[in-house]
Design a protein around this motif. Structure first.
Motif, PDB file in Angstrom:
ATOM      1  N   ARG A 261      58.768  25.119 -14.186  1.00 54.83           N
ATOM      2  CA  ARG A 261      59.894  25.214 -13.257  1.00 54.83           C
ATOM      3  C   ARG A 261      60.933  24.190 -13.697  1.00 54.83           C
ATOM      4  N   GLU A 262      62.185  24.573 -13.645  1.00 52.06           N
ATOM      5  CA  GLU A 262      63.222  23.643 -14.091  1.00 52.06           C
ATOM      6  C   GLU A 262      63.353  22.480 -13.109  1.00 52.06           C
ATOM      7  N   PRO A 263      63.510  21.268 -13.624  1.00 51.03           N
ATOM      8  CA  PRO A 263      63.752  20.134 -12.718  1.00 51.03           C
ATOM      9  C   PRO A 263      65.116  20.285 -12.061  1.00 51.03           C
ATOM     10  N   LEU A 264      65.270  19.666 -10.920  1.00 53.94           N
ATOM     11  CA  LEU A 264      66.556  19.750 -10.209  1.00 53.94           C
ATOM     12  C   LEU A 264      67.631  18.966 -10.956  1.00 53.94           C
ATOM     13  N   PHE A 265      67.331  17.726 -11.279  1.00 54.68           N
ATOM     14  CA  PHE A 265      68.229  16.890 -12.075  1.00 54.68           C
ATOM     15  C   PHE A 265      67.415  15.711 -12.581  1.00 54.68           C
ATOM     16  N   TRP A 266      68.047  14.828 -13.322  1.00 53.17           N
ATOM     17  CA  TRP A 266      67.302  13.745 -13.960  1.00 53.17           C
ATOM     18  C   TRP A 266      68.175  12.508 -14.105  1.00 53.17           C
ATOM     19  N   ILE A 267      67.526  11.380 -14.392  1.00 53.28           N
ATOM     20  CA  ILE A 267      68.216  10.107 -14.609  1.00 53.28           C
ATOM     21  C   ILE A 267      67.704   9.530 -15.916  1.00 53.28           C
ATOM     22  N   HIS A 268      68.612   9.230 -16.821  1.00 51.03           N
ATOM     23  CA  HIS A 268      68.234   8.652 -18.115  1.00 51.03           C
ATOM     24  C   HIS A 268      68.412   7.140 -18.019  1.00 51.03           C
ATOM     25  N   LEU A 269      67.306   6.412 -18.101  1.00 53.54           N
ATOM     26  CA  LEU A 269      67.329   4.955 -18.020  1.00 53.54           C
ATOM     27  C   LEU A 269      67.469   4.382 -19.423  1.00 53.54           C
ATOM     28  N   ASN A 270      68.405   3.455 -19.585  1.00 55.33           N
ATOM     29  CA  ASN A 270      68.651   2.920 -20.931  1.00 55.33           C
ATOM     30  C   ASN A 270      69.202   1.501 -20.814  1.00 55.33           C
ATOM     31  N   MET A 271      68.292   0.535 -20.828  1.00 53.17           N
ATOM     32  CA  MET A 271      68.705  -0.855 -20.624  1.00 53.17           C
ATOM     33  C   MET A 271      68.152  -1.733 -21.747  1.00 53.17           C
ATOM     34  N   ASP A 272      68.999  -2.600 -22.269  1.00 52.69           N
ATOM     35  CA  ASP A 272      68.589  -3.513 -23.341  1.00 52.69           C
ATOM     36  C   ASP A 272      68.560  -4.971 -22.895  1.00 52.69           C
ATOM     37  N   TYR A 273      69.282  -5.295 -21.813  1.00 53.92           N
ATOM     38  CA  TYR A 273      69.366  -6.681 -21.361  1.00 53.92           C
ATOM     39  C   TYR A 273      69.449  -6.706 -19.837  1.00 53.92           C
ATOM     40  N   PRO A 274      68.773  -7.594 -19.145  1.00 57.37           N
ATOM     41  CA  PRO A 274      67.972  -8.735 -19.638  1.00 57.37           C
ATOM     42  C   PRO A 274      66.554  -8.353 -20.053  1.00 57.37           C
ATOM     43  N   PHE A 275      66.196  -7.069 -19.947  1.00 58.43           N
ATOM     44  CA  PHE A 275      64.911  -6.611 -20.463  1.00 58.43           C
ATOM     45  C   PHE A 275      65.120  -5.244 -21.090  1.00 58.43           C
ATOM     46  N   ASN A 276      64.174  -4.875 -21.914  1.00 58.49           N
ATOM     47  CA  ASN A 276      64.257  -3.617 -22.640  1.00 58.49           C
ATOM     48  C   ASN A 276      63.505  -2.543 -21.864  1.00 58.49           C
ATOM     49  N   LEU A 277      64.218  -1.524 -21.436  1.00 58.49           N
ATOM     50  CA  LEU A 277      63.588  -0.436 -20.686  1.00 58.49           C
ATOM     51  C   LEU A 277      64.297   0.873 -20.991  1.00 58.49           C
ATOM     52  N   LYS A 278      63.528   1.874 -21.357  1.00 55.87           N
ATOM     53  CA  LYS A 278      64.047   3.214 -21.610  1.00 55.87           C
ATOM     54  C   LYS A 278      63.231   4.190 -20.785  1.00 55.87           C
ATOM     55  N   GLY A 279      63.802   5.322 -20.497  1.00 55.93           N
ATOM     56  CA  GLY A 279      63.014   6.325 -19.788  1.00 55.93           C
ATOM     57  C   GLY A 279      63.867   7.431 -19.208  1.00 55.93           C
ATOM     58  N   ILE A 280      63.189   8.434 -18.683  1.00 57.50           N
ATOM     59  CA  ILE A 280      63.850   9.536 -17.983  1.00 57.50           C
ATOM     60  C   ILE A 280      63.042   9.825 -16.725  1.00 57.50           C
ATOM     61  N   LEU A 281      63.715   9.873 -15.595  1.00 55.62           N
ATOM     62  CA  LEU A 281      63.085  10.250 -14.332  1.00 55.62           C
ATOM     63  C   LEU A 281      63.599  11.618 -13.923  1.00 55.62           C
ATOM     64  N   TYR A 282      62.689  12.515 -13.601  1.00 54.97           N
ATOM     65  CA  TYR A 282      63.045  13.876 -13.203  1.00 54.97           C
ATOM     66  C   TYR A 282      62.763  14.086 -11.721  1.00 54.97           C
ATOM     67  N   PHE A 283      63.685  14.776 -11.067  1.00 55.18           N
ATOM     68  CA  PHE A 283      63.467  15.216  -9.697  1.00 55.18           C
ATOM     69  C   PHE A 283      62.938  16.649  -9.770  1.00 55.18           C
ATOM     70  N   PRO A 284      61.635  16.833  -9.558  1.00 55.62           N
ATOM     71  CA  PRO A 284      61.087  18.190  -9.661  1.00 55.62           C
ATOM     72  C   PRO A 284      61.353  18.977  -8.389  1.00 55.62           C
ATOM     73  N   LYS A 285      61.167  20.262  -8.479  1.00 59.20           N
ATOM     74  CA  LYS A 285      61.252  21.093  -7.282  1.00 59.20           C
ATOM     75  C   LYS A 285      59.976  20.867  -6.498  1.00 59.20           C
ATOM     76  N   LEU A 286      60.101  20.235  -5.347  1.00 56.43           N
ATOM     77  CA  LEU A 286      58.932  19.778  -4.613  1.00 56.43           C
ATOM     78  C   LEU A 286      58.330  20.870  -3.750  1.00 56.43           C
ATOM     79  N   ASN A 287      57.069  20.667  -3.367  1.00 58.62           N
ATOM     80  CA  ASN A 287      56.420  21.567  -2.428  1.00 58.62           C
ATOM     81  C   ASN A 287      56.987  21.321  -1.033  1.00 58.62           C
ATOM     82  N   THR A 288      56.713  22.261  -0.119  1.00 63.43           N
ATOM     83  CA  THR A 288      57.285  22.159   1.221  1.00 63.43           C
ATOM     84  C   THR A 288      56.623  21.076   2.048  1.00 63.43           C
ATOM     85  N   GLU A 289      55.350  20.808   1.807  1.00 58.90           N
ATOM     86  CA  GLU A 289      54.652  19.808   2.608  1.00 58.90           C
ATOM     87  C   GLU A 289      54.527  18.482   1.871  1.00 58.90           C
ATOM     88  N   PHE A 290      54.911  17.437   2.544  1.00 51.29           N
ATOM     89  CA  PHE A 290      54.916  16.101   1.953  1.00 51.29           C
ATOM     90  C   PHE A 290      53.538  15.705   1.419  1.00 51.29           C
TER      91      PHE A 290
END
Length: 632
Positions: A261-290
């Motif tokens: 299933r296609e993700p709804l949208f995403w966030i690309h994390l890209n930080m070099d300072y003050p610490f090194n962190l890379k990544g992608i967070l996806y908002f998936p299409k969630l189920n109806t019940e928490f």
């Protein structure tokens, strides 16, 4: 070199049994450790070559190869990295707990830092003894004129070491799998474990099965195909966001999480300072019940998989998402309680929270229509985040949307502004739009909207919002009768009204076989409704809380009912009950019972017994109507 025997040098007393049995909770981790060491060895020789200290003769095809031989019961890990001399084997292998990677970094930390060193060749190597009875090393150093070395250990504290016959630079580690390693004689298990831990390691990882029947075409000819690496050496999350397009992100999501299933949208994390962190967070299409939401945040350290859903690093509410986070600066050789209390780790967590909040705010401000389209899927995540994380609440509470019963999306502020002059800092809501349709209709007749809060998290959410914002109160549509629905009480004789209430209470107590029916008599503007049931917001929330948290299950009879039967004096059925209040007739009883059940049906489902009585009574009333019609 002559054959040598000796005892392993233990830096900490009795550490070897601990390493062998308890260093790692998951036995499959040895695959990660040995492949990491192979990648580490390649990184070292590449760096030395760049410094002019190693001649690799134009070689560019670096690799780590895993070979399973079911017949021989062996699993081999082969790399063409830096290799080791006999002195280095003595130092880095025979002296347990002495990290070759740390020693290497100490010597070369000021000579360039283009590639991260991953793994620690030392303790990680000894994880192999969790599954192997015997481990062998065949290695040849990059240093010219050095001799190949063969090393062997059967899992005790003794080893054998002699000249080897390896002719190519690099290292081959052979595990002779014992009973604890039985599952790793399965091709699927090994492949799955490599993909689990090593999907993004920086050099190609190949997997072969030595005694596997070759694949043939229809004519019986052996099919020769180029080996394919199991990993992606340049994963999308390491690239610059402006170098990635939407299709790239979708392909990476499908491949990484096996979710088509296609993700709804995403966030690309890209930080070099003050610490090194890379990544992608996806908002998936969630189920109806928490309760059924299952996110997955994969944590990496320099492209080496560490674990899923480390809540000490990743804010707990973000674990409902799917994503990849790679942080080489993360301290991993510590307890999880240390991570939880570490200031540096908290900065990482705060940064991730901020980026998610910023993304949601930009979506809301720049593309409200798109944000509204996503809202039903992301609202459980957002609401959970508001409850669990104060900083997230501060950044996001102003853009929380509420879906109204007319299918519009509004913020709390927009709702209040829309009802200026009608409502005082209160938001009406429904938890079941169908069940509570009668109340919704009454409000709409007076141009008052209700918002839909039907998710299992909404009860906790609205309580949290009221606690944070003292000037807003949520009221379910059946919690009271709004003044908007009533005619003015001016001119009403209170003494007469009290007598009418007393008379009707007696009628309903007798009809319902109760002693304490709570009854309220009102002149409603609408003449279509005979009666309604209301339950105070506070009382209902208390019942819901007891039901949710009661260990032994909540019995409604344990808590006295505060439901109030509101009768509409204008309605003919109520007028009939008033006129015949002192007459002990079957008709009055039938009308009172039917009025009560109809009101209750709009409030909540009837019990099986009550529904059976309601259906039987409805049939009886219709039969009487027919009889009356035929006789007149």
């Amino acid at each position: 070199m002559s054959k040598q025997k000796g005892n392993l040098s233990i830096h900490s007393e009795n550490i070897f049994p601990i390493i062998k049995k308890w260093l790692y909770s998951d036995h499959d981790i040895f695959i990660r450790e040995l492949i990491s060491n192979g990648c580490d060895a390649i990184t070292k020789v590449k760096r030395l070559h760049s410094l002019g200290e190693a001649d690799i003769k134009g070689e560019r095809d670096f690799y780590v190869k895993v070979v399973l031989d079911k017949t021989a019961r062996t699993l081999k890990f082969i790399d063409n990295g830096i290799g080791m001399t006999d002195e280095e084997v003595k130092k880095y292998i025979n002296q347990i707990a002495f990290s070759g990677a740390e020693d290497f970094l100490k010597n070369y930390k000021d000579k360039g830092d283009r590639d991260q060193i991953i793994g620690h060749f030392g303790l990680g190597f000894y994880s192999s003894f969790m599954v192997a009875d015997v481990v062998e090393i065949h290695t040849l150093s990059y240093r010219p004129g050095t001799e190949a070395v063969k090393w062997r250990c059967d899992g005790g504290t003794e080893f054998e070491m002699e000249a080897g016959d390896r002719t190519e630079r690099g290292t081959e580690i052979t595990l002779h799998l014992g009973q604890d390693g039985e599952s790793f004689l399965n091709e699927f298990t090994v492949r799955e474990t490599i993909e689990k831990y090593c999907s993004f390691m920086p050099y190609p990882i190949y997997f072969e099965v030595a005694d596997k029947e070759p694949e043939k075409d229809k004519d019986g000819n052996i099919i020769v195909s180029e080996p394919e690496a199991l990993n992606d050496t340049a994963p999308l999350y390491l690239k610059q966001p402006n170098a990635c397009n939407d299709e790239d992100y979708k392909i990476f999501y499908r491949k990484t999480f096996k979710d088509f299933r296609e993700p709804l949208f995403w966030i690309h994390l890209n930080m070099d300072y003050p610490f090194n962190l890379k990544g992608i967070l996806y908002f998936p299409k969630l189920n109806t019940e928490f309760d059924t939401i299952e996110g997955r945040i994969k944590l990496y350290n320099s492209q080496v998989f560490v674990a899923d859903n480390i809540k000490e690093v990743i804010p707990e509410f973000l674990l409902l998402l799917k994503g990849v986070i790679d942080c080489p600066d993360l301290p991993l050789n510590v307890s999880r309680s240390f991570l939880q209390n570490d200031g540096f780790v908290r900065k990482i967590s705060d940064y991730i929270t901020k980026k998610v909040a910023d993304k949601l705010n930009s979506l809301f401000k720049d593309n409200r229509a798109e944000f509204e389209k996503f809202w039903e899927d992301i609202s459980p995540f957002v609401k959970y985040g508001l409850i669990k994380d104060h900083k997230f609440y501060e950044k996001i509470e102003g853009i929380v949307l509420y879906k109204t019963t007319s299918e519009q999306y509004v913020t709390a502020q927009e709702y209040l502004e829309k009802h200026t002059g009608k409502l005082e800092k209160q938001i009406y809501y429904v938890s079941d739009p169908i069940q509570q349709a009668q109340y919704v209709k009454l409000l709409k007749e007076h141009e008052v909207e209700a918002v839909i809060l039907e998710h299992s998290i909404d009860s906790a959410f609205i309580s949290h919002m009221e606690m944070k914002k003292n000037d807003i109160h949520f009221k379910r549509v059946d919690s009271d009768i709004s003044e908007l629905m009533k005619d003015s009480d001016q001119g009403v004789d209170e003494e007469i009204k009290n007598k009418e209430v007393e008379a009707l209470t007696a009628v309903f107590n007798k009809a319902l076989n109760k002693e304490n029916t709570k009854l309220q008599l009102e002149n409603l503007k609408s003449e279509d409704i005979a009666a309604m049931i209301i339950l105070s917001e506070d009382n209902r929330r208390m019942q819901e809380m007891m039901q949710r948290y009661s260990l032994g299950g909540f019995n409604p009879s344990m808590m006295p009912s505060e439901e109030i039967l509101v009768l509409n004096k204008k309605h003919p059925l109520i007028q009939f009950c008033l006129r015949h209040a002192k007459v002990d007739s079957e008709e009055v009883k039938l009308v009172a019972q039917q009025v009560y059940d109809l009101a209750m049906l709009s409030h909540k489902p009837l019990s099986p017994e009550a529904m059976t009585s309601f259906i039987g009574r409805s049939n009886e009333i219709m039969k009487r109507m027919i009889t009356f019609q035929e006789n007149n």
